[in-house]
Design an enzyme around this catalytic site. Structure first.
Site, PDB file in Angstrom:
ATOM      1  N   ASP A 122      53.565  99.190  58.236  1.00 52.59           N
ATOM      2  CA  ASP A 122      54.606  98.234  57.822  1.00 52.59           C
ATOM      3  C   ASP A 122      55.407  97.631  58.976  1.00 52.59           C
ATOM      4  OD1 ASP A 122      53.784  98.827  55.292  1.00 52.59           O
ATOM      5  OD2 ASP A 122      55.574  99.926  54.700  1.00 52.59           O
ATOM      6  N   CYS A 128      41.500 106.840  57.957  1.00 55.32           N
ATOM      7  CA  CYS A 128      40.933 105.803  57.091  1.00 55.32           C
ATOM      8  C   CYS A 128      40.941 106.256  55.631  1.00 55.32           C
ATOM      9  CB  CYS A 128      39.509 105.469  57.519  1.00 55.32           C
ATOM     10  SG  CYS A 128      38.746 104.187  56.488  1.00 55.32           S
ATOM     11  N   GLY A 142      48.822  96.837  62.823  1.00 55.51           N
ATOM     12  CA  GLY A 142      47.507  96.487  62.300  1.00 55.51           C
ATOM     13  C   GLY A 142      47.510  95.222  61.481  1.00 55.51           C
ATOM     14  N   ASN A 199      52.928 104.035  62.950  1.00 56.84           N
ATOM     15  CA  ASN A 199      52.108 102.970  62.376  1.00 56.84           C
ATOM     16  C   ASN A 199      52.471 102.803  60.899  1.00 56.84           C
ATOM     17  OD1 ASN A 199      48.770 102.756  61.158  1.00 56.84           O
ATOM     18  ND2 ASN A 199      49.874 101.077  62.108  1.00 56.84           N
ATOM     19  N   GLN A 235      36.907 104.386  68.888  1.00 61.89           N
ATOM     20  CA  GLN A 235      37.228 105.303  67.793  1.00 61.89           C
ATOM     21  C   GLN A 235      35.962 105.786  67.105  1.00 61.89           C
ATOM     22  OE1 GLN A 235      38.933 104.388  63.734  1.00 61.89           O
ATOM     23  NE2 GLN A 235      40.775 105.258  64.671  1.00 61.89           N
ATOM     24  N   PRO A 257      43.320 100.362  65.084  1.00 61.57           N
ATOM     25  CA  PRO A 257      41.894 100.188  64.780  1.00 61.57           C
ATOM     26  C   PRO A 257      41.742  99.793  63.316  1.00 61.57           C
ATOM     27  CG  PRO A 257      42.454 102.520  64.860  1.00 61.57           C
ATOM     28  CD  PRO A 257      43.682 101.773  65.307  1.00 61.57           C
ATOM     29  N   MET A 258      41.026  98.700  63.055  1.00 61.71           N
ATOM     30  CA  MET A 258      40.807  98.225  61.691  1.00 61.71           C
ATOM     31  C   MET A 258      39.344  97.864  61.514  1.00 61.71           C
ATOM     32  SD  MET A 258      44.182  95.811  61.116  1.00 61.71           S
ATOM     33  CE  MET A 258      44.099  95.069  62.770  1.00 61.71           C
ATOM     34  N   ALA A 259      38.704  98.511  60.552  1.00 61.59           N
ATOM     35  CA  ALA A 259      37.281  98.277  60.314  1.00 61.59           C
ATOM     36  C   ALA A 259      37.033  96.811  59.978  1.00 61.59           C
ATOM     37  CB  ALA A 259      36.786  99.162  59.178  1.00 61.59           C
ATOM     38  N   LYS A 263      44.180 109.470  65.323  1.00 63.82           N
ATOM     39  CA  LYS A 263      44.847 108.583  64.365  1.00 63.82           C
ATOM     40  C   LYS A 263      44.747 109.239  63.002  1.00 63.82           C
ATOM     41  CE  LYS A 263      46.284 104.369  62.851  1.00 63.82           C
ATOM     42  NZ  LYS A 263      46.216 104.468  61.393  1.00 63.82           N
TER      43      LYS A 263
END
Length: 332
Positions: A202, A100, A224, A200, A70, A16-18, A139
């Site tokens: 790299d 986050c 991501g 998660n 999320q 999940p990426m804003a 997460k």
């Protein structure tokens, strides 16, 4: 890889990426072989639900199952209500954001800031799991500050609360995205828990994906930033993990087709004004390593309509198409 009753098609998950993992991007990554994707985070504050941006984030229409929403916040009952809302909206899995690192999120004691208060973490986990009948995932990060990594305690408490799967970014909040992800603590969590654990941080190539799986023993990988501008990374990693061989780079015409389709989906989803502006960052990611991209992006950013933007992108790609057949040739 299973999350509750749902068996994923593989063990590769879109992080999940804003501002990134909207429905068009999630669908694109799934098209290229991602086994699962989680929505960008949505605030648990009910007063924000009716905002236009929140409505886009909560749009799951036509998305491949299982659908995961999320939520982010710091009040247990508010988070519980947000979970119920997302399930009523079509979510089949609810994911809790405790990872986050963004300043505006942490200022509200949400996201990774929660890791400073393990009692509050426990209350939120218990409240959300009890609020819905669908699987709840988490997460998170290794801890809030360097030297204060508390992921082992948080992970155990998550399992006790009934969390169905745990995704861990291998950095503290203090690190943000600097330095290298630490997989050793993720390996320890995997050895400690019975629920699925997801690594998660790299994971940016097929070789790195295999290395992280072997080093940590986790059940799945979450990708991501490496998918920004190259959503086909899921296809490449899945093939390598299955065969031990690398796929040939996409032909340049195939890449152009991906970009064009992505833009069309963004325009249709967001409309004229927002579609044009949201597309800019994706175009920039797709073209970062290509020749003359700086000049192209400067001109593209100036375009104020989807039609003009699309025309500029087509012109740029068609010019490059005459020069090379794949990304490796272009980057040479």
């Amino acid at each position: 890889m299973k999350i509750g009753p749902y068996t994923l098609s593989n063990n590769l998950i879109v992080a999940p990426m804003a501002g990134v993992t909207d429905r068009p991007f999630r669908s694109l990554c799934k098209h290229f072989g991602a086994g699962h994707a989680i929505s960008e985070m949505m605030a648990s504050d009910m007063t924000l639900y009716a905002q236009k941006k929140s409505m886009f984030r909560a749009n799951f229409e036509g998305e491949l199952a299982p659908i995961s929403a999320q939520i982010a916040g710091s009040e247990p009952e508010q988070m519980a209500e947000a979970a119920r809302y997302q399930v009523a909206n079509g979510a089949q899995i609810v994911d809790i954001n405790m990872g986050c690192p963004a300043k505006k999120v942490c200022k509200r004691l949400a996201g990774s800031a929660l890791l400073q208060d393990e009692e509050l973490v426990a209350r939120i986990l218990d409240a959300v799991v009890a609020a819905v009948e669908v699987p709840v995932t988490l997460k998170t990060r290794l801890g809030f500050a360097n030297g204060q990594e508390n992921i082992l305690r948080v992970a155990q408490r998550a399992e006790q609360a009934g969390i169905a799967a745990l995704a861990i970014h291998g950095r503290t909040r203090e690190q943000m995205y600097t330095g290298e992800a630490c997989y050793e603590l993720i390996r320890e969590v995997k050895q400690l828990l019975k629920i699925p654990v997801i690594a998660n941080g790299d994971i940016d190539s097929p070789v790195k994906a295999k290395q992280v799986l072997e080093q940590t023993g986790v059940d799945a990988l979450m990708i991501g930033r490496a998918a920004q501008g190259q959503p086909w990374i899921f296809r490449d990693i899945a093939h390598y993990l299955k065969t031990g061989k690398h796929l040939a780079p996409l032909r340049f015409e195939e890449i152009r087709a991906v970009v064009v389709q992505h833009l069309a989906d963004l325009y249709a989803f967001y409309g004229e004004y927002s579609g044009c502006r949201i597309a800019r960052k994706h175009i920039a990611w797709y073209t970062t390593s290509l020749p003359n991209s700086n000049a192209f992006r400067a001109a593209m950013y100036a375009e104020e309509s989807t039609a003009a933007q699309f025309k500029a992108v087509e012109k740029y790609f068609l010019e490059l198409l005459n020069q090379a057949e794949n990304v490796q040739d272009l980057a040479a």
